[in-house]
Motif scaffolding. Structure first.
Motif, PDB file in Angstrom:
ATOM      1  N   SER A  16      -2.260  -2.608  -3.641  1.00 34.53           N
ATOM      2  CA  SER A  16      -1.340  -2.045  -4.639  1.00 34.53           C
ATOM      3  C   SER A  16      -0.335  -1.091  -4.007  1.00 34.53           C
ATOM      4  N   ASN A  17      -0.733  -0.372  -2.943  1.00 35.05           N
ATOM      5  CA  ASN A  17       0.212   0.555  -2.315  1.00 35.05           C
ATOM      6  C   ASN A  17       1.413  -0.180  -1.725  1.00 35.05           C
ATOM      7  N   GLU A  18       1.176  -1.367  -1.189  1.00 40.16           N
ATOM      8  CA  GLU A  18       2.276  -2.156  -0.648  1.00 40.16           C
ATOM      9  C   GLU A  18       3.214  -2.624  -1.759  1.00 40.16           C
ATOM     10  N   ILE A  19       2.627  -2.993  -2.899  1.00 39.99           N
ATOM     11  CA  ILE A  19       3.456  -3.430  -4.022  1.00 39.99           C
ATOM     12  C   ILE A  19       4.288  -2.260  -4.539  1.00 39.99           C
ATOM     13  N   THR A  20       3.678  -1.088  -4.613  1.00 38.70           N
ATOM     14  CA  THR A  20       4.403   0.102  -5.062  1.00 38.70           C
ATOM     15  C   THR A  20       5.583   0.414  -4.143  1.00 38.70           C
ATOM     16  N   SER A  21       5.348   0.358  -2.844  1.00 40.68           N
ATOM     17  CA  SER A  21       6.408   0.657  -1.878  1.00 40.68           C
ATOM     18  C   SER A  21       7.548  -0.351  -1.980  1.00 40.68           C
ATOM     19  N   GLU A  22       7.199  -1.609  -2.121  1.00 45.57           N
ATOM     20  CA  GLU A  22       8.226  -2.646  -2.205  1.00 45.57           C
ATOM     21  C   GLU A  22       9.003  -2.536  -3.516  1.00 45.57           C
ATOM     22  N   ALA A  23       8.282  -2.216  -4.597  1.00 41.55           N
ATOM     23  CA  ALA A  23       8.968  -2.043  -5.884  1.00 41.55           C
ATOM     24  C   ALA A  23       9.941  -0.879  -5.823  1.00 41.55           C
ATOM     25  N   ALA A  24       9.567   0.191  -5.131  1.00 42.01           N
ATOM     26  CA  ALA A  24      10.453   1.346  -4.994  1.00 42.01           C
ATOM     27  C   ALA A  24      11.722   0.965  -4.241  1.00 42.01           C
ATOM     28  N   LEU A  25      11.569   0.227  -3.171  1.00 43.07           N
ATOM     29  CA  LEU A  25      12.732  -0.188  -2.380  1.00 43.07           C
ATOM     30  C   LEU A  25      13.653  -1.082  -3.199  1.00 43.07           C
ATOM     31  N   ARG A  26      13.066  -2.052  -3.891  1.00 45.37           N
ATOM     32  CA  ARG A  26      13.870  -2.986  -4.668  1.00 45.37           C
ATOM     33  C   ARG A  26      14.506  -2.310  -5.877  1.00 45.37           C
ATOM     34  N   GLY A  27      13.787  -1.374  -6.478  1.00 45.78           N
ATOM     35  CA  GLY A  27      14.358  -0.636  -7.594  1.00 45.78           C
ATOM     36  C   GLY A  27      15.536   0.218  -7.166  1.00 45.78           C
TER      37      GLY A  27
END
Length: 276
Positions: free
Chosen positions: A44-55
């Motif tokens: 989940s931490n990887e998904i959070t980081s990627e979502a932050a970048l894409r957002g």
């Protein structure tokens, strides 16, 4: 924000507008699906980081800096020219938003000031950073061309918005997030970076409400994917203050969250395949 809502809980009244309950239900089902993805249990931490970048990339695109995701990922210098500064501001805001959740419900105006301070770091108008604009101060805001409220109106409406947040509401998180986003766009309370701040505040509401506690459903991606024209058209509905216009804005924000969910679901599936 102009509605015929009950003074006791005006946000809850917005939740009863035609079509809003369907949007809320659709968003909740979409969020539940991505949180139930098997990759979320261990990465989940990887998904959070990627979502932050894409957002952040998407929010910057709505503010006029439409960079490819890999360019945002690659770059380290975000202070060299206007578009780079916009992308850098969006990245800083996304990183900062998660640090402000505990303060938001007690002091939303303090959070908004902090968001602008972070977004406008290095600005030429340093004396105006981190505070609502004063009478006569110009506002630089790409995309939003609606009439600009005066400084006195801004102060009063910001106080009203803060009171709504502090008092709390039984309204669904989507409704509250849409109103916070729309009101900040309408007011443009700072001399710059208002769109970025408004979308960061929407993110804070979605996370802090418990709808998206891990911040993996980047609504900014959905707002950008629907396009700048659709974003401004939906915002016109918010500005109208009519039930139909408000419902359309909330529905637009709901669709943005769903598209953010779709983005993170794709990331989950790529990680599951070992492709990312």
């Amino acid at each position: 924000m102009s509605t015929n809502a009950s003074p006791a809980d005006p946000l809850a009244t917005l939740g009863t507008l035609p079509g809003v309950a369907d949007s809320v239900d659709s968003v909740r089902k979409a969020v539940d699906r991505v949180y139930g993805h098997r990759v979320m249990r261990r990465r989940s931490n990887e998904i959070t980081s990627e979502a932050a970048l894409r957002g952040a990339r998407a929010s910057a695109a709505l503010s006029g800096a439409d960079w490819a995701l890999e360019e945002v990922r690659r770059r380290t210098d975000f202070g060299s020219e206007p578009e780079a500064r916009t992308v850098g501001a969006a990245l800083r805001l996304t990183a900062e938003a998660g640090q402000l959740l505990s303060i938001w419900r007690q002091s939303p105006l303090r959070v908004l000031a902090r968001l602008h301070l972070v977004a406008a770091s290095g600005s030429d108008t340093a004396e105006a950073v981190g505070r609502p604009r004063l009478s006569g101060e110009p506002v630089e805001e790409p995309l939003i061309e609606a009439p600009l409220p005066g400084a006195a109106e801004v102060a009063g409406r910001l106080d009203g918005l803060a009171e709504l947040i502090i008092t709390g509401s039984s309204a669904p998180a989507l409704v509250t997030a849409a109103v916070v986003h729309g009101e900040l766009l309408a007011l443009r309370p700072f001399v710059s970076r208002n769109g970025l701040v408004a979308r960061a505040a929407e993110r804070i509401v979605l996370i802090g409400s418990g709808l998206d506690p891990k911040s993996i459903c980047p609504a900014e991606v959905g707002h950008a994917e629907q396009g700048r024209a659709a974003y401004t058209a939906a915002f016109e509905g918010y500005l109208s203050g009519t039930p139909e216009g408000m419902a359309a804005w909330i529905a637009h924000c709901g669709r943005a969250v769903e598209l953010g969910v779709r983005e993170s679901t794709a990331v989950c599936e790529a990680l599951q395949r070992g492709a990312a």
